[in-house]
Design a protein around this motif. Structure first.
Motif, PDB file in Angstrom:
ATOM      1  N   HIS A 169       0.830  -1.194   0.000  1.00 33.26           N
ATOM      2  CA  HIS A 169       0.000   0.000   0.000  1.00 33.26           C
ATOM      3  C   HIS A 169       0.874   1.257   0.000  1.00 33.26           C
ATOM      4  CE1 HIS A 169       0.650  -1.230   4.203  1.00 33.26           C
ATOM      5  NE2 HIS A 169       0.686   0.056   4.471  1.00 33.26           N
ATOM      6  N   THR A 209       2.702   4.232   1.407  1.00 30.45           N
ATOM      7  CA  THR A 209       3.291   4.461   2.726  1.00 30.45           C
ATOM      8  C   THR A 209       3.906   5.853   2.790  1.00 30.45           C
ATOM      9  OG1 THR A 209       5.384   3.497   2.008  1.00 30.45           O
ATOM     10  CG2 THR A 209       3.817   2.005   3.087  1.00 30.45           C
ATOM     11  N   GLN A 259      -5.546   6.872  -4.784  1.00 25.21           N
ATOM     12  CA  GLN A 259      -4.684   6.592  -5.935  1.00 25.21           C
ATOM     13  C   GLN A 259      -5.583   6.278  -7.123  1.00 25.21           C
ATOM     14  OE1 GLN A 259      -2.387   3.052  -5.262  1.00 25.21           O
ATOM     15  NE2 GLN A 259      -1.272   3.208  -7.180  1.00 25.21           N
ATOM     16  N   GLU A 261      -7.644   3.054  -5.997  1.00 24.30           N
ATOM     17  CA  GLU A 261      -7.346   2.466  -4.688  1.00 24.30           C
ATOM     18  C   GLU A 261      -7.507   3.580  -3.662  1.00 24.30           C
ATOM     19  OE1 GLU A 261      -6.709  -0.613  -3.803  1.00 24.30           O
ATOM     20  OE2 GLU A 261      -6.238  -1.562  -5.718  1.00 24.30           O
ATOM     21  N   ARG A 262      -8.215   3.285  -2.582  1.00 25.86           N
ATOM     22  CA  ARG A 262      -8.434   4.273  -1.521  1.00 25.86           C
ATOM     23  C   ARG A 262      -7.714   3.803  -0.266  1.00 25.86           C
ATOM     24  NH1 ARG A 262     -12.507   4.803  -4.890  1.00 25.86           N
ATOM     25  NH2 ARG A 262     -13.625   6.747  -5.136  1.00 25.86           N
ATOM     26  N   TRP A 263      -6.587   4.431   0.035  1.00 29.71           N
ATOM     27  CA  TRP A 263      -5.796   4.121   1.232  1.00 29.71           C
ATOM     28  C   TRP A 263      -6.247   5.090   2.317  1.00 29.71           C
ATOM     29  CZ3 TRP A 263      -3.825  -0.305   0.003  1.00 29.71           C
ATOM     30  CH2 TRP A 263      -3.485  -0.562  -1.334  1.00 29.71           C
ATOM     31  N   SER A 298      -3.222  -0.855  12.864  1.00 29.64           N
ATOM     32  CA  SER A 298      -3.451  -0.685  11.429  1.00 29.64           C
ATOM     33  C   SER A 298      -3.160  -1.962  10.640  1.00 29.64           C
ATOM     34  CB  SER A 298      -2.619   0.478  10.891  1.00 29.64           C
ATOM     35  OG  SER A 298      -1.248   0.209  11.052  1.00 29.64           O
ATOM     36  N   ALA A 334      -6.865  -1.349   3.759  1.00 25.10           N
ATOM     37  CA  ALA A 334      -6.346  -0.204   3.010  1.00 25.10           C
ATOM     38  C   ALA A 334      -6.035   0.941   3.973  1.00 25.10           C
ATOM     39  CB  ALA A 334      -7.353   0.235   1.955  1.00 25.10           C
ATOM     40  N   ALA A 347      -4.552   4.196   5.844  1.00 31.58           N
ATOM     41  CA  ALA A 347      -4.003   5.498   5.467  1.00 31.58           C
ATOM     42  C   ALA A 347      -2.576   5.580   5.990  1.00 31.58           C
ATOM     43  CB  ALA A 347      -4.842   6.618   6.079  1.00 31.58           C
TER      44      ALA A 347
END
Length: 177
Positions: free
Chosen positions: A27, A29, A141, A148-150, A160, A165, A167
């Motif tokens: 993901h 970072t 993203q 893609e939703r982080w 976490s 996904a 944040a």
């Protein structure tokens, strides 16, 4: 026999390290993972892949409450958009200046960044004076096909590592002089 057991043990350890490394790289970072509160920090967001094989064409980062200033990195082949928001009441800035608006979101659009390559996107920010607090930076993203939703933020007491996904997060530490 002992050499074989040592080889098997080291192979298993290396495989475990690779799996945990791949999970960490799965993901978006941010580095550093922690930074001194009440200071300026250069944050680097890493995009390790696209969306299910599709190239990345945009990266949007929402800034958390308490960040009084942010300056995004210019990247060749990408346009930068900065969205601001008005504060409910003016606050005193780092140089005695009254601040009424802050950066709410930064978006890079362009590329494209192929799925098999990675890139980094930088921000210089002024971190709040809240040592011990985690600052979450929800990221969206966008890709040629898909998104893609982080954006997941753990609830109190939740780690976490259980989020699909998460944040990107920066932990504020006590400032040392």
């Amino acid at each position: 026999m002992r050499a074989l057991r040592m080889w098997i043990g080291s192979t298993i350890a290396a495989a475990a390290a690779m799996v945990s490394c791949n999970a960490a790289l799965a993901h978006v970072t941010v580095q550093p993972a922690d930074a001194p509160a009440d200071s300026y920090a250069h944050l680097v967001f890493t995009v390790p892949h696209g969306c299910s094989g599709s190239a990345t064409t945009a990266l949007r980062i929402k800034l958390p409450e308490g960040i009084l200033s942010a300056k995004p990195q210019m990247k060749p082949g990408w346009n930068v958009e900065i969205k601001s928001r008005k504060l409910e009441a003016p606050v005193q800035g780092p140089h005695g200046k009254s601040i009424t608006d802050v950066v709410d979101e930064v978006a890079w659009r362009g590329g494209p960044l192929p799925d098999n390559l990675y890139d980094t996107f930088g921000l210089i920010v002024r971190l709040p004076d809240k040592a011990g607090q985690d600052l979450h930076f929800p990221v969206v993203q966008e890709c040629e096909q898909g998104v893609e939703r982080w954006i997941e933020i753990p609830s109190a007491g939740q780690g976490s590592e259980k989020l699909r996904a998460p944040a990107p997060v920066v932990r504020l530490k006590t400032k040392t002089h």
